[in-house]
Design a protein around this motif. Structure first.
Motif, PDB file in Angstrom:
ATOM      1  N   GLN A   1      34.926  54.354  45.049  1.00 32.22           N
ATOM      2  CA  GLN A   1      35.025  53.159  43.489  1.00 32.22           C
ATOM      3  C   GLN A   1      34.158  52.035  43.827  1.00 32.22           C
ATOM      4  OE1 GLN A   1      35.910  54.032  40.788  1.00 32.22           O
ATOM      5  NE2 GLN A   1      36.061  56.014  41.891  1.00 32.22           N
ATOM      6  N   ASN A   2      33.854  51.622  45.549  1.00 37.26           N
ATOM      7  CA  ASN A   2      33.494  50.105  45.388  1.00 37.26           C
ATOM      8  C   ASN A   2      34.488  49.188  46.177  1.00 37.26           C
ATOM      9  OD1 ASN A   2      30.781  50.770  46.333  1.00 37.26           O
ATOM     10  ND2 ASN A   2      30.307  50.742  44.463  1.00 37.26           N
ATOM     11  N   THR A   3      35.990  49.149  45.527  1.00 35.36           N
ATOM     12  CA  THR A   3      37.179  49.209  45.401  1.00 35.36           C
ATOM     13  C   THR A   3      37.640  48.561  46.739  1.00 35.36           C
ATOM     14  OG1 THR A   3      38.388  50.394  45.741  1.00 35.36           O
ATOM     15  CG2 THR A   3      37.513  49.183  43.861  1.00 35.36           C
ATOM     16  N   ALA A   4      38.956  46.628  47.352  1.00 38.17           N
ATOM     17  CA  ALA A   4      39.142  46.617  48.873  1.00 38.17           C
ATOM     18  C   ALA A   4      40.435  45.905  47.777  1.00 38.17           C
ATOM     19  CB  ALA A   4      38.277  46.369  49.070  1.00 38.17           C
ATOM     20  N   ASP A   5      41.247  46.230  48.499  1.00 39.89           N
ATOM     21  CA  ASP A   5      43.167  46.465  47.440  1.00 39.89           C
ATOM     22  C   ASP A   5      43.443  45.492  48.972  1.00 39.89           C
ATOM     23  OD1 ASP A   5      43.566  49.542  46.041  1.00 39.89           O
ATOM     24  OD2 ASP A   5      42.677  47.709  45.483  1.00 39.89           O
ATOM     25  N   LEU A   6      45.072  44.538  48.864  1.00 40.36           N
ATOM     26  CA  LEU A   6      45.099  43.944  49.868  1.00 40.36           C
ATOM     27  C   LEU A   6      46.604  43.589  49.821  1.00 40.36           C
ATOM     28  CD1 LEU A   6      45.472  41.789  52.563  1.00 40.36           C
ATOM     29  CD2 LEU A   6      45.286  39.807  50.370  1.00 40.36           C
TER      30      LEU A   6
ATOM     31  N   SER B   1      56.621  41.196  47.118  1.00 38.34           N
ATOM     32  CA  SER B   1      55.072  41.609  47.358  1.00 38.34           C
ATOM     33  C   SER B   1      54.324  41.588  46.728  1.00 38.34           C
ATOM     34  CB  SER B   1      55.628  43.218  47.848  1.00 38.34           C
ATOM     35  OG  SER B   1      56.290  43.924  48.805  1.00 38.34           O
ATOM     36  N   LEU B   2      53.624  41.746  46.392  1.00 38.82           N
ATOM     37  CA  LEU B   2      51.906  41.065  45.702  1.00 38.82           C
ATOM     38  C   LEU B   2      51.269  42.447  46.068  1.00 38.82           C
ATOM     39  CD1 LEU B   2      51.292  37.868  44.490  1.00 38.82           C
ATOM     40  CD2 LEU B   2      52.438  40.036  43.101  1.00 38.82           C
ATOM     41  N   ARG B   3      50.478  43.193  45.448  1.00 36.48           N
ATOM     42  CA  ARG B   3      49.226  43.880  45.224  1.00 36.48           C
ATOM     43  C   ARG B   3      47.579  43.329  44.995  1.00 36.48           C
ATOM     44  NH1 ARG B   3      48.468  49.031  48.262  1.00 36.48           N
ATOM     45  NH2 ARG B   3      46.699  50.230  47.959  1.00 36.48           N
ATOM     46  N   LEU B   4      46.846  43.061  45.437  1.00 38.72           N
ATOM     47  CA  LEU B   4      45.392  42.128  44.743  1.00 38.72           C
ATOM     48  C   LEU B   4      44.735  43.633  44.889  1.00 38.72           C
ATOM     49  CD1 LEU B   4      45.602  38.847  46.600  1.00 38.72           C
ATOM     50  CD2 LEU B   4      46.293  39.425  44.688  1.00 38.72           C
ATOM     51  N   SER B   5      43.649  43.619  44.358  1.00 43.91           N
ATOM     52  CA  SER B   5      42.828  44.586  43.981  1.00 43.91           C
ATOM     53  C   SER B   5      41.168  43.807  43.433  1.00 43.91           C
ATOM     54  CB  SER B   5      43.204  45.463  42.935  1.00 43.91           C
ATOM     55  OG  SER B   5      44.157  46.380  43.154  1.00 43.91           O
TER      56      SER B   5
END
Length: 124
Positions: free
Chosen positions: A74-79, A16-20
């Motif tokens: 926060q104007n963020t999107a994670d995957l 797994s990985l999490r992108l921000s």
């Protein structure tokens, strides 16, 4: 306006990985944010998008494995990427459809806001 991705790296199949992605600048409104990817020798393709209302859309190849989320404040999107496969190897780009003011005071709007990309490599 600037989009900055983070979180890429090397992972084994099944991992797994999490992108921000963080959008910054004099943003007025973000209509949607999304993740795209481009593998060597291939065209850039949509991975997942999320609207300001929380509606999501996924590529068929990642459904059930990837989850996109956002933090409007926060104007963020994670995957969140789970059960990664060799074929998920690519440069992942963040995209935003937004309206904003430039530093020069010009109003800008549209879908052509991209981050610099972050490499995701799935290999054993």
């Amino acid at each position: 306006v600037q989009l900055v991705e983070s979180g890429g790296g090397l992972v084994q199949p099944g991992g797994s990985l999490r992108l921000s992605c963080a959008a910054s600048g004099r943003i007025i409104h973000i209509t949607s944010m999304g993740w795209y990817r481009q593998a060597p020798g291939k065209q850039r393709e949509l991975v997942a998008t999320i609207t300001s209302g929380g509606d999501t859309n996924y590529a068929h190849s990642v459904k059930g494995r990837f989850t996109i989320s956002k933090d409007a404040a926060q104007n963020t999107a994670d995957l969140q990427m789970n059960s990664l496969k060799l074929e998920d190897t690519a440069v992942y780009y963040c995209n935003a459809d937004l309206t904003a003011w430039t530093e020069q005071g010009t109003y800008v709007a549209g879908k052509d806001f991209w981050g610099q990309g972050t490499q995701v490599t799935v290999a054993s």
